[in-house]
Design a protein around this motif. Sequence first.
Motif, PDB file in Angstrom:
ATOM      1  N   GLU A  53     -41.123 -55.431 -51.295  1.00  0.00           N
ATOM      2  CA  GLU A  53     -39.875 -56.000 -50.772  1.00  0.00           C
ATOM      3  C   GLU A  53     -39.466 -55.332 -49.468  1.00  0.00           C
ATOM      4  O   GLU A  53     -38.720 -55.900 -48.679  1.00  0.00           O
ATOM      5  CB  GLU A  53     -38.757 -55.857 -51.797  1.00  0.00           C
ATOM      6  N   ARG A  54     -39.958 -54.125 -49.231  1.00  0.00           N
ATOM      7  CA  ARG A  54     -39.641 -53.370 -48.022  1.00  0.00           C
ATOM      8  C   ARG A  54     -40.767 -53.429 -46.989  1.00  0.00           C
ATOM      9  O   ARG A  54     -40.791 -52.664 -46.038  1.00  0.00           O
ATOM     10  CB  ARG A  54     -39.314 -51.933 -48.392  1.00  0.00           C
ATOM     11  N   GLY A  55     -41.736 -54.318 -47.191  1.00  0.00           N
ATOM     12  CA  GLY A  55     -42.797 -54.528 -46.219  1.00  0.00           C
ATOM     13  C   GLY A  55     -44.015 -53.636 -46.389  1.00  0.00           C
ATOM     14  O   GLY A  55     -44.906 -53.651 -45.552  1.00  0.00           O
ATOM     15  N   VAL A  56     -44.048 -52.842 -47.449  1.00  0.00           N
ATOM     16  CA  VAL A  56     -45.206 -51.984 -47.712  1.00  0.00           C
ATOM     17  C   VAL A  56     -46.099 -52.744 -48.682  1.00  0.00           C
ATOM     18  O   VAL A  56     -45.805 -52.831 -49.866  1.00  0.00           O
ATOM     19  CB  VAL A  56     -44.776 -50.617 -48.306  1.00  0.00           C
ATOM     20  N   ASN A  57     -47.183 -53.330 -48.151  1.00  0.00           N
ATOM     21  CA  ASN A  57     -48.040 -54.180 -48.969  1.00  0.00           C
ATOM     22  C   ASN A  57     -49.506 -53.979 -48.582  1.00  0.00           C
ATOM     23  O   ASN A  57     -49.834 -53.131 -47.761  1.00  0.00           O
ATOM     24  CB  ASN A  57     -47.620 -55.647 -48.812  1.00  0.00           C
ATOM     25  N   ASN A  58     -50.387 -54.766 -49.170  1.00  0.00           N
ATOM     26  CA  ASN A  58     -51.824 -54.631 -48.901  1.00  0.00           C
ATOM     27  C   ASN A  58     -52.164 -54.913 -47.441  1.00  0.00           C
ATOM     28  O   ASN A  58     -53.068 -54.310 -46.884  1.00  0.00           O
ATOM     29  CB  ASN A  58     -52.626 -55.536 -49.823  1.00  0.00           C
ATOM     30  N   GLU A  59     -51.440 -55.825 -46.820  1.00  0.00           N
ATOM     31  CA  GLU A  59     -51.663 -56.127 -45.405  1.00  0.00           C
ATOM     32  C   GLU A  59     -51.390 -54.889 -44.544  1.00  0.00           C
ATOM     33  O   GLU A  59     -52.148 -54.580 -43.623  1.00  0.00           O
ATOM     34  CB  GLU A  59     -50.732 -57.269 -44.996  1.00  0.00           C
TER      35      GLU A  59
END
Length: 89
Positions: A53-59
């Motif tokens: 939700e805070r933009g910390v993802n696999n991408e």
Amino acid sequence: MKFLCSAWPDQLEIQKVYLLNRDKTIINPYMGRDLRRKKNRKLQRTLDDYLEERGVNNELCVFLHEYMMNKDRIELIQWLGNVKSIVQK
């Protein structure tokens, strides 16, 4: 909260979670079960959702992994340039 994570090319691995005071000092690290073990999937998924939700993802992990690999190459080339200039003197 503060997360200690490893970014791999295909996933983000949460290793530790810390609770912080308002002045950003650590209150207590999470001392419960190992977050990397498979049997803690519900807690892992909840923390993953929080980070996503805070933009910390696999991408972001793919980007960070590629960035760090490039950073190492750039630093090595700079270091070799410094060695070359010292040897040439």
